[in-house]
Design a protein around this motif. Structure first.
Motif, PDB file in Angstrom:
ATOM      1  N   GLY A   1      51.516  51.687  30.409  1.00 23.36           N
ATOM      2  CA  GLY A   1      50.874  50.930  29.349  1.00 23.36           C
ATOM      3  C   GLY A   1      50.698  49.476  29.687  1.00 23.36           C
ATOM      4  O   GLY A   1      49.944  48.765  29.010  1.00 23.36           O
ATOM      5  N   GLN A   2      51.402  49.002  30.737  1.00 21.65           N
ATOM      6  CA  GLN A   2      51.217  47.624  31.177  1.00 21.65           C
ATOM      7  C   GLN A   2      50.126  47.560  32.248  1.00 21.65           C
ATOM      8  O   GLN A   2      49.736  48.570  32.833  1.00 21.65           O
ATOM      9  N   VAL A   3      49.672  46.354  32.506  1.00 19.02           N
ATOM     10  CA  VAL A   3      48.618  46.138  33.491  1.00 19.02           C
ATOM     11  C   VAL A   3      49.158  46.413  34.887  1.00 19.02           C
ATOM     12  O   VAL A   3      50.239  45.946  35.251  1.00 19.02           O
ATOM     13  N   THR A   4      48.395  47.162  35.663  1.00 19.70           N
ATOM     14  CA  THR A   4      48.746  47.443  37.047  1.00 19.70           C
ATOM     15  C   THR A   4      47.793  46.717  37.992  1.00 19.70           C
ATOM     16  O   THR A   4      46.695  46.308  37.610  1.00 19.70           O
ATOM     17  N   LYS A   5      48.221  46.592  39.241  1.00 22.48           N
ATOM     18  CA  LYS A   5      47.331  46.023  40.260  1.00 22.48           C
ATOM     19  C   LYS A   5      46.053  46.851  40.363  1.00 22.48           C
ATOM     20  O   LYS A   5      44.948  46.302  40.505  1.00 22.48           O
ATOM     21  N   GLY A   6      46.212  48.174  40.293  1.00 20.56           N
ATOM     22  CA  GLY A   6      45.033  49.036  40.359  1.00 20.56           C
ATOM     23  C   GLY A   6      44.054  48.770  39.235  1.00 20.56           C
ATOM     24  O   GLY A   6      42.834  48.760  39.440  1.00 20.56           O
ATOM     25  N   ALA A   7      44.569  48.532  38.025  1.00 22.46           N
ATOM     26  CA  ALA A   7      43.698  48.240  36.880  1.00 22.46           C
ATOM     27  C   ALA A   7      42.973  46.912  37.083  1.00 22.46           C
ATOM     28  O   ALA A   7      41.795  46.777  36.729  1.00 22.46           O
ATOM     29  N   VAL A   8      43.681  45.923  37.630  1.00 24.76           N
ATOM     30  CA  VAL A   8      43.051  44.620  37.881  1.00 24.76           C
ATOM     31  C   VAL A   8      41.881  44.777  38.842  1.00 24.76           C
ATOM     32  O   VAL A   8      40.773  44.275  38.600  1.00 24.76           O
ATOM     33  N   SER A   9      42.108  45.462  39.960  1.00 31.85           N
ATOM     34  CA  SER A   9      41.041  45.625  40.955  1.00 31.85           C
ATOM     35  C   SER A   9      39.896  46.467  40.406  1.00 31.85           C
ATOM     36  O   SER A   9      38.721  46.228  40.740  1.00 31.85           O
ATOM     37  N   HIS A  10      40.206  47.436  39.562  1.00 33.03           N
ATOM     38  CA  HIS A  10      39.181  48.264  38.930  1.00 33.03           C
ATOM     39  C   HIS A  10      38.293  47.410  38.029  1.00 33.03           C
ATOM     40  O   HIS A  10      37.051  47.495  38.088  1.00 33.03           O
ATOM     41  N   LEU A  11      38.918  46.580  37.182  1.00 34.84           N
ATOM     42  CA  LEU A  11      38.140  45.696  36.314  1.00 34.84           C
ATOM     43  C   LEU A  11      37.355  44.680  37.133  1.00 34.84           C
ATOM     44  O   LEU A  11      36.190  44.370  36.819  1.00 34.84           O
ATOM     45  N   LEU A  12      37.961  44.143  38.185  1.00 36.59           N
ATOM     46  CA  LEU A  12      37.264  43.209  39.060  1.00 36.59           C
ATOM     47  C   LEU A  12      36.027  43.861  39.665  1.00 36.59           C
ATOM     48  O   LEU A  12      34.986  43.206  39.832  1.00 36.59           O
ATOM     49  N   THR A  13      36.103  45.143  39.973  1.00 33.18           N
ATOM     50  CA  THR A  13      34.938  45.854  40.498  1.00 33.18           C
ATOM     51  C   THR A  13      33.796  45.848  39.483  1.00 33.18           C
ATOM     52  O   THR A  13      32.628  45.631  39.840  1.00 33.18           O
ATOM     53  N   LYS A  14      34.117  46.070  38.220  1.00 34.35           N
ATOM     54  CA  LYS A  14      33.079  46.034  37.189  1.00 34.35           C
ATOM     55  C   LYS A  14      32.473  44.646  37.060  1.00 34.35           C
ATOM     56  O   LYS A  14      31.247  44.495  36.906  1.00 34.35           O
ATOM     57  N   VAL A  15      33.303  43.628  37.110  1.00 37.96           N
ATOM     58  CA  VAL A  15      32.808  42.259  37.018  1.00 37.96           C
ATOM     59  C   VAL A  15      31.946  41.927  38.238  1.00 37.96           C
ATOM     60  O   VAL A  15      30.869  41.316  38.114  1.00 37.96           O
ATOM     61  N   ASN A  16      32.386  42.327  39.411  1.00 36.84           N
ATOM     62  CA  ASN A  16      31.586  42.098  40.619  1.00 36.84           C
ATOM     63  C   ASN A  16      30.225  42.778  40.520  1.00 36.84           C
ATOM     64  O   ASN A  16      29.199  42.202  40.901  1.00 36.84           O
ATOM     65  N   LEU A  17      30.209  44.008  40.031  1.00 38.28           N
ATOM     66  CA  LEU A  17      28.938  44.702  39.839  1.00 38.28           C
ATOM     67  C   LEU A  17      28.057  43.958  38.845  1.00 38.28           C
ATOM     68  O   LEU A  17      26.852  43.771  39.078  1.00 38.28           O
ATOM     69  N   ALA A  18      28.642  43.522  37.733  1.00 43.58           N
ATOM     70  CA  ALA A  18      27.869  42.821  36.703  1.00 43.58           C
ATOM     71  C   ALA A  18      27.246  41.547  37.242  1.00 43.58           C
ATOM     72  O   ALA A  18      26.192  41.111  36.775  1.00 43.58           O
ATOM     73  N   LEU A  19      27.882  40.934  38.237  1.00 44.40           N
ATOM     74  CA  LEU A  19      27.371  39.711  38.850  1.00 44.40           C
ATOM     75  C   LEU A  19      26.421  39.991  40.014  1.00 44.40           C
ATOM     76  O   LEU A  19      25.871  39.057  40.605  1.00 44.40           O
TER      77      LEU A  19
END
Length: 614
Positions: A214-232
């Motif tokens: 339920g806490q933030v993981t490194k994997g979740a951070v990189s996954h979200l960063l991938t979405k942000v990178n795509l959006a940019l």
């Protein structure tokens, strides 16, 4: 904005009002706030970690309860429409129902306003940790401090990622407000996303994977960063951040049987993956980010998931009759043929389109659409006890949509007659007489989506072979045939997302993100069209995709109340709630094009002010 972003001392005062002494006269006498003041509370790292618990709870609500917000994400897409046909409020004719001054946060309407309000509430919680990060004096190490900061960055970035794909240009708030602020301005979407990218790159280095569920993981951070990178439009960066998850050694797709039903030969790994008991298992190496909700545990969601109520057809409605014209189905628990315990009582709120029920499923071997995992109406039987009592020949026989003469045997096929992914939506509900969907953990990010995000990045780069390879990782796990390189386009990637991520992904958010990328790049879509940012609200991939796939929107389909399903290109972005604009008289929050008020828009901010709030 004033009503959403309250100074911390107001929140503390409201908390104090709930204490027993609030009823005594001396409560009115002025006194110091003691340990409830931020200066005292945030001297402890534990006090700051508590703000992130609020972020986690805030994230959970999207998936739980009656008419949860994720339903609104689904109906603004090609996979589903609002199926509640017994009242005029639901978002069906979007031209009429979705306006800045309409009801935008109600169970019987939609949850657009929830995303606005709760998005900024989550940002406030995260900002509290970020702004006060150096106040604690009891960090075990610099690594703990940076872990906490990285987790807070994740939560803030997650909200801004969603807001910028749902509403476009929005106010950027990076600090905690200690007094009312009435002069917010819209900030350009790309500016916000670049800031979130910067924060997530820090978080990617400091947030570990070995944390509580339920806490933030490194994997979740990189996954979200991938979405942000795509959006940019930063596709190399998206490939790199996705690869950190996929190739990092911590996560892998679940391909073998596991968990509570692992010994049941009638089930399969797709079933295992979505059992409530299995989502948080240490052996489940696919879960990147979860929200936690357990029966009889403090902090659970009182209404449960209600997945079955929201997504299963209203199969027990009296409007479903036998070919002889008699009421055919019953949702009474404990009768001889107890279908309500096996499948739940649905009301058809999230009504899938033909595309997501039938059009997607071209491979008979795909486990996600296999008998036992997927349910069609014809899999149910006529179970009403009166049929057996009266020796009706249809008792126990499978439902049928029409009789031999071709007459419909359902009075409302929108609500009552469609298929659904039983393996994902069936959640045991022991506390209800008519099971609606009980408490369960739920996936926010899962490795299967990471593969599909990287496949998308490869597509935008023109590396179709690598894109096909990533798509096929997900397909082969489901025992579907691999696709060829020639098959790869955004449409096939969206198809695979719809198969794999139904009721998990925020479909509208991702469709709008992809529409933005087409407009940014000018790349020709599979429909033969190219798009521009200048015409984004009048001509976009989001709208064209929905019209091409949905058998409801703009096809003349009308409910029993005479409401026609309709959508327009400007629905690629939701309206900014008028309450937010009216509460901001000294600034200017732009309204999205197509909605009343957009004629007075001004250029959004293109830089982040020094004080961090626009």
């Amino acid at each position: 904005m004033k009503n959403r972003i309250k100074p911390l001392y107001i929140v503390v005062s409201l908390f104090a009002c709930m204490l027993p002494q609030a009823c005594k006269k001396e409560f009115l006498e002025p006194r110091p706030l003691s340990f409830f003041t931020p200066e005292e509370t945030f001297k402890s790292a534990q006090g700051l970690w508590a703000t992130l618990v609020s972020c986690e709870r805030n994230m959970r609500i999207e998936f739980f309860g009656d008419a949860p917000p994720i339903v609104t994400e689904g109906i603004f897409s090609e996979i589903a429409v609002e199926g509640t046909t017994d009242k005029p409020g639901p978002a069906q004719n979007l031209d009429l129902a979705i306006t800045p001054d309409a009801e935008l946060n109600h169970t019987d309407y939609n949850k657009i306003g929830w995303y606005w309000n709760e998005g900024y509430r989550g940002i406030r919680y995260a900002n509290t940790a970020i702004v006060n990060i150096d106040k604690p004096t009891d960090y075990a190490s610099e690594a703990e401090r940076n872990h906490l900061l990285g987790a807070a960055y994740f939560h803030r970035a997650a909200r801004y990622y969603r807001l910028t794909q749902q509403f476009g240009d929005v106010p950027l708030i990076l600090n905690v407000l200690d007094e009312p602020k009435l002069d917010f301005y819209s900030t350009k979407r790309e500016v916000i996303l670049h800031k979130m990218k910067q924060d997530l790159e820090f978080a990617q280095e400091w947030v570990p994977d070995d944390v509580n569920k339920g806490q933030v993981t490194k994997g979740a951070v990189s996954h979200l960063l991938t979405k942000v990178n795509l959006a940019l439009g930063l596709f190399d960066d998206a490939i790199a951040s996705a690869s950190r998850v996929i190739d990092g050694g911590r996560y892998r797709l679940m391909t073998d049987r596991f968990g509570t039903d692992a010994g049941d030969p009638t089930k399969n790994v797709i079933w295992d993956l979505h059992r409530p008991e299995n989502k948080s298992l240490a052996s489940n190496t696919e879960a990147l980010m979860l929200v936690i909700d357990r029966l009889n545990i403090d902090g659970n969601f009182d209404g449960g998931s209600q997945t079955m109520r929201n997504t299963v057809p209203f199969w027990a409605n009296s409007g479903i009759v036998t070919p002889s014209g008699r009421g055919g189905t019953s949702d009474t628990k404990g009768i001889e043929i107890d279908q309500v315990t096996a499948y739940g009582r649905g009301i058809g709120r999230l009504r899938p389109t033909y595309y997501s029920q039938k059009g997607l499923w071209t491979d008979a071997n795909d486990l996600r659409h296999a008998p036992g995992n997927w349910m069609d109406m014809e899999d149910l039987v006529y179970n009403h006890p009166n049929l057996k009592r009266d020796n009706d020949p249809y008792y126990g026989k499978h439902l049928q949509l029409r009789n031999e003469a071709g007459k419909l045997l359902s009075s409302d096929t929108i609500r009552q007659w469609f298929g659904w992914p039983h393996y994902k939506l069936y959640i045991e509900d022991p506390n209800r007489v008519q099971p609606a969907g009980g408490n369960t953990d739920w996936y926010v990010f899962r490795l299967a989506e990471t593969y599909l995000l990287r496949a998308e990045a490869y597509f935008w780069k023109g590396d179709l072979a690598s894109a096909a390879n990533d798509i096929n990782k997900v397909r082969i796990r489901a025992q579907a045939a691999p696709i060829s390189v020639a098959d790869v386009n955004i449409g096939t990637i969206l198809d695979e997302r719809a198969r794999e991520l139904y009721y998990e992904e925020p479909r509208k958010t991702e469709l709008t993100r992809i529409a933005y990328i087409f407009a940014m790049t000018g790349k020709v879509a599979e429909n033969g069209k190219s798009y521009t940012l200048q015409a984004f609200s009048t001509d976009n991939y989001f709208y064209d995709r929905i019209l091409a796939k949905s058998d409801f929107y703009n096809k003349g389909v009308t409910t029993n109340l005479g409401i026609t399903y309709k959508i327009s290109p400007y629905h690629v972005l939701w309206p900014i709630p008028i309450s937010a604009i009216n509460a901001n008289p000294m600034g200017h929050i732009n309204q999205n094009q197509g909605y009343a008020g957009s004629e007075s828009n001004i250029p959004p901010l293109e830089e982040i002010p020094a004080e961090g709030n626009n």
